[in-house]
Motif scaffolding. Structure first.
Motif, PDB file in Angstrom:
ATOM      1  N   ASN A  65       2.941  -1.814  -6.145  1.00 22.26           N
ATOM      2  CA  ASN A  65       2.804  -0.739  -5.171  1.00 22.26           C
ATOM      3  C   ASN A  65       2.278   0.514  -5.854  1.00 22.26           C
ATOM      4  O   ASN A  65       2.811   0.940  -6.890  1.00 22.26           O
ATOM      5  CB  ASN A  65       4.148  -0.435  -4.505  1.00 22.26           C
ATOM      6  N   LEU A  66       1.239   1.127  -5.272  1.00 21.32           N
ATOM      7  CA  LEU A  66       0.665   2.368  -5.771  1.00 21.32           C
ATOM      8  C   LEU A  66       0.814   3.451  -4.705  1.00 21.32           C
ATOM      9  O   LEU A  66       0.502   3.220  -3.546  1.00 21.32           O
ATOM     10  CB  LEU A  66      -0.816   2.165  -6.111  1.00 21.32           C
ATOM     11  N   GLU A  67       1.329   4.614  -5.089  1.00 22.39           N
ATOM     12  CA  GLU A  67       1.585   5.728  -4.159  1.00 22.39           C
ATOM     13  C   GLU A  67       0.494   6.781  -4.289  1.00 22.39           C
ATOM     14  O   GLU A  67       0.060   7.119  -5.392  1.00 22.39           O
ATOM     15  CB  GLU A  67       2.953   6.352  -4.458  1.00 22.39           C
ATOM     16  N   PHE A  68       0.054   7.345  -3.134  1.00 26.86           N
ATOM     17  CA  PHE A  68      -0.924   8.421  -3.103  1.00 26.86           C
ATOM     18  C   PHE A  68      -0.481   9.459  -2.055  1.00 26.86           C
ATOM     19  O   PHE A  68       0.210   9.114  -1.087  1.00 26.86           O
ATOM     20  CB  PHE A  68      -2.323   7.894  -2.741  1.00 26.86           C
ATOM     21  N   SER A  69      -0.909  10.709  -2.227  1.00 29.03           N
ATOM     22  CA  SER A  69      -0.515  11.748  -1.267  1.00 29.03           C
ATOM     23  C   SER A  69      -1.622  12.789  -1.139  1.00 29.03           C
ATOM     24  O   SER A  69      -2.450  12.961  -2.041  1.00 29.03           O
ATOM     25  CB  SER A  69       0.794  12.429  -1.699  1.00 29.03           C
ATOM     26  N   ARG A  82       6.724   4.591   6.394  1.00 28.69           N
ATOM     27  CA  ARG A  82       5.282   4.407   6.534  1.00 28.69           C
ATOM     28  C   ARG A  82       5.002   3.076   7.218  1.00 28.69           C
ATOM     29  O   ARG A  82       5.589   2.060   6.864  1.00 28.69           O
ATOM     30  CB  ARG A  82       4.596   4.472   5.171  1.00 28.69           C
ATOM     31  N   LYS A  83       4.079   3.117   8.167  1.00 33.31           N
ATOM     32  CA  LYS A  83       3.767   1.928   8.961  1.00 33.31           C
ATOM     33  C   LYS A  83       2.604   1.155   8.354  1.00 33.31           C
ATOM     34  O   LYS A  83       1.762   1.718   7.666  1.00 33.31           O
ATOM     35  CB  LYS A  83       3.424   2.321  10.409  1.00 33.31           C
ATOM     36  N   PHE A  84       2.596  -0.148   8.648  1.00 31.89           N
ATOM     37  CA  PHE A  84       1.455  -0.983   8.233  1.00 31.89           C
ATOM     38  C   PHE A  84       0.176  -0.455   8.891  1.00 31.89           C
ATOM     39  O   PHE A  84       0.131  -0.227  10.089  1.00 31.89           O
ATOM     40  CB  PHE A  84       1.691  -2.444   8.636  1.00 31.89           C
ATOM     41  N   HIS A  85      -0.855  -0.238   8.091  1.00 33.54           N
ATOM     42  CA  HIS A  85      -2.123   0.323   8.570  1.00 33.54           C
ATOM     43  C   HIS A  85      -3.199  -0.754   8.672  1.00 33.54           C
ATOM     44  O   HIS A  85      -3.770  -0.982   9.732  1.00 33.54           O
ATOM     45  CB  HIS A  85      -2.571   1.428   7.608  1.00 33.54           C
ATOM     46  N   SER A  86      -3.446  -1.481   7.585  1.00 32.66           N
ATOM     47  CA  SER A  86      -4.497  -2.486   7.574  1.00 32.66           C
ATOM     48  C   SER A  86      -4.395  -3.297   6.290  1.00 32.66           C
ATOM     49  O   SER A  86      -3.604  -2.981   5.407  1.00 32.66           O
ATOM     50  CB  SER A  86      -5.883  -1.827   7.678  1.00 32.66           C
ATOM     51  N   GLU A 130      -5.342  -9.395  -2.927  1.00 32.13           N
ATOM     52  CA  GLU A 130      -5.012  -9.072  -1.536  1.00 32.13           C
ATOM     53  C   GLU A 130      -4.379  -7.683  -1.502  1.00 32.13           C
ATOM     54  O   GLU A 130      -3.480  -7.394  -2.290  1.00 32.13           O
ATOM     55  CB  GLU A 130      -4.028 -10.120  -0.999  1.00 32.13           C
ATOM     56  N   TRP A 131      -4.860  -6.809  -0.577  1.00 27.55           N
ATOM     57  CA  TRP A 131      -4.293  -5.465  -0.480  1.00 27.55           C
ATOM     58  C   TRP A 131      -3.812  -5.172   0.933  1.00 27.55           C
ATOM     59  O   TRP A 131      -4.329  -5.700   1.902  1.00 27.55           O
ATOM     60  CB  TRP A 131      -5.316  -4.400  -0.917  1.00 27.55           C
ATOM     61  N   LYS A 132      -2.763  -4.336   1.006  1.00 31.00           N
ATOM     62  CA  LYS A 132      -2.243  -3.870   2.289  1.00 31.00           C
ATOM     63  C   LYS A 132      -2.008  -2.367   2.183  1.00 31.00           C
ATOM     64  O   LYS A 132      -1.527  -1.877   1.161  1.00 31.00           O
ATOM     65  CB  LYS A 132      -0.931  -4.576   2.648  1.00 31.00           C
ATOM     66  N   LEU A 133      -2.335  -1.663   3.251  1.00 32.33           N
ATOM     67  CA  LEU A 133      -2.232  -0.210   3.264  1.00 32.33           C
ATOM     68  C   LEU A 133      -1.140   0.213   4.245  1.00 32.33           C
ATOM     69  O   LEU A 133      -1.111  -0.243   5.390  1.00 32.33           O
ATOM     70  CB  LEU A 133      -3.575   0.410   3.671  1.00 32.33           C
ATOM     71  N   TYR A 134      -0.223   1.080   3.790  1.00 31.89           N
ATOM     72  CA  TYR A 134       0.834   1.634   4.633  1.00 31.89           C
ATOM     73  C   TYR A 134       0.668   3.159   4.657  1.00 31.89           C
ATOM     74  O   TYR A 134       0.337   3.786   3.644  1.00 31.89           O
ATOM     75  CB  TYR A 134       2.217   1.287   4.085  1.00 31.89           C
ATOM     76  N   ILE A 160       0.593   7.734   1.437  1.00 32.42           N
ATOM     77  CA  ILE A 160      -0.036   6.410   1.421  1.00 32.42           C
ATOM     78  C   ILE A 160       0.666   5.516   0.394  1.00 32.42           C
ATOM     79  O   ILE A 160       1.017   5.963  -0.702  1.00 32.42           O
ATOM     80  CB  ILE A 160      -1.533   6.527   1.043  1.00 32.42           C
ATOM     81  N   ARG A 161       0.865   4.246   0.784  1.00 36.10           N
ATOM     82  CA  ARG A 161       1.298   3.231  -0.192  1.00 36.10           C
ATOM     83  C   ARG A 161       0.300   2.077  -0.142  1.00 36.10           C
ATOM     84  O   ARG A 161       0.043   1.518   0.922  1.00 36.10           O
ATOM     85  CB  ARG A 161       2.697   2.713   0.113  1.00 36.10           C
ATOM     86  N   LEU A 162      -0.262   1.723  -1.290  1.00 34.07           N
ATOM     87  CA  LEU A 162      -1.212   0.618  -1.399  1.00 34.07           C
ATOM     88  C   LEU A 162      -0.511  -0.535  -2.114  1.00 34.07           C
ATOM     89  O   LEU A 162      -0.096  -0.402  -3.268  1.00 34.07           O
ATOM     90  CB  LEU A 162      -2.455   1.060  -2.171  1.00 34.07           C
ATOM     91  N   GLU A 163      -0.345  -1.647  -1.404  1.00 35.49           N
ATOM     92  CA  GLU A 163       0.341  -2.827  -1.957  1.00 35.49           C
ATOM     93  C   GLU A 163      -0.711  -3.841  -2.399  1.00 35.49           C
ATOM     94  O   GLU A 163      -1.569  -4.239  -1.622  1.00 35.49           O
ATOM     95  CB  GLU A 163       1.261  -3.427  -0.890  1.00 35.49           C
ATOM     96  N   LEU A 164      -0.656  -4.286  -3.672  1.00 36.74           N
ATOM     97  CA  LEU A 164      -1.632  -5.206  -4.238  1.00 36.74           C
ATOM     98  C   LEU A 164      -0.949  -6.492  -4.691  1.00 36.74           C
ATOM     99  O   LEU A 164       0.152  -6.458  -5.237  1.00 36.74           O
ATOM    100  CB  LEU A 164      -2.356  -4.575  -5.435  1.00 36.74           C
TER     101      LEU A 164
END
Length: 304
Positions: free
Chosen positions: A265-269, A207-211, A291-295, A230-234
């Motif tokens: 890390n939180l995973e969603f699909s 999964r690539k860095f999204h925003s 701070e959050w990052k979306l992959y 989706i992976r949401l990094e907090l």
């Protein structure tokens, strides 16, 4: 700290600044709580490189926003991510501005405003200047009727144009804030707010860095056009732990306890892609700073 010992900053932006030279010599650091012209120079350099200091701008005060901007720069350049300006970070920033001669840098670099608005740097390729051509002098003649001297004009100089170099930029996340109690609405093209832009990175699942962005307060929401994985990094930027709850428009709910300066890390699909994801955040503290990052396995701009 000794200036002129061969281990000095080289760019006109930082060279000769006693505080920054001391940071480069590993005799001190700039960190949260510091203030002064050295902090302002670092803030102006980050804004110039496209990494905003959203609320304060180049204020000269090293606050939480400045620390977050320094962290973003360190991660983007593969440096140690600690939010502190030490010898490694100031050395990397110095190299960003060692391009061409000092005269070229000082005359072409745009001035940075104190207004906290992201600025984007110009191309380091500068158009060469034509050499000045002085006027031709008429020859000396005896005191008789002076002949007319033809006017000599400077030859036309063709200035070569710098080649256009394509710059790969990470896709911006399409987002739109939505109150938590508002019913879901079909969105065709989400609105994009300001956010921190970082280069592409890929996680272990491809999964690539999204925003990325910053979540403040107890409630927060945003939308993103992304793929089905989706992976949401907090990361909790406060010094106290925070209990958080994340819900999506697909019905998934994740809860976690965020310890200070710790990644979660939180995973969603979903069943198809692309999809407009909507995220709703709840925290147990009104002064939370996360701070959050979306992959994502698909990002805007890729073939569907």
């Amino acid at each position: 700290m000794t200036i002129g010992d061969g281990h000095d900053l080289r760019s006109p932006r930082f060279a000769g600044d006693e505080v920054l030279e001391a940071c480069y010599d590993n005799e001190r650091v700039l960190q949260r709580g510091d203030s002064g012209s050295a902090v302002r120079k670092v803030q102006e350099a980050l804004i110039f490189l496209g990494i905003p200091v959203p609320e304060t701008g180049a204020s000269g005060n090293f606050d939480e926003e400045t620390e977050l901007a320094v962290r973003s720069y360190q991660e983007a350049r593969g440096l140690r991510v600690d939010g502190i300006v030490g010898p490694e970070t100031i050395g990397s920033l110095d190299e960003e501005f060692v391009t061409g001669t000092s005269e070229t840098l000082l005359s072409t670099e745009p001035k940075v405003s104190d207004v906290p608005t992201p600025l984007f740097p110009e191309s380091p390729v500068r158009t060469p200047r034509a050499s000045p051509v002085g006027p031709a002098r008429a020859p000396e003649v005896p005191p008789v009727e002076a002949p007319k001297v033809p006017r000599v004009s400077a030859p036309e100089v063709k200035i070569p144009q710098a080649p256009e170099v394509p710059v790969a930029e990470p896709p911006l996340m399409a987002t739109q804030a939505v109150p938590i109690d508002q019913p879901q609405v079909h969105v065709t093209k989400p609105i994009t707010p300001p956010m921190t832009q970082l280069p592409h990175t890929v996680d272990s699942q491809g999964r690539k860095f999204h925003s990325a962005g910053t979540w403040r307060g107890s409630n927060y929401s945003f939308e993103a056009e992304a793929g089905k994985s989706i992976r949401l990094e907090l990361r909790n930027l406060k010094t106290t732990e925070s209990n958080i709850r994340v819900k999506t428009n697909t019905g998934e709910i994740r809860e976690s306890v965020l310890l200070p300066d710790t990644l979660v890390n939180l995973e969603f699909s979903a069943v198809s892609e692309p999809i407009i994801w909507r995220f709703y955040f709840e925290a147990d503290k009104k002064d939370s700073l996360i701070e959050w990052k979306l992959y994502s396995n698909w990002i805007p701009g890729e073939s569907k």
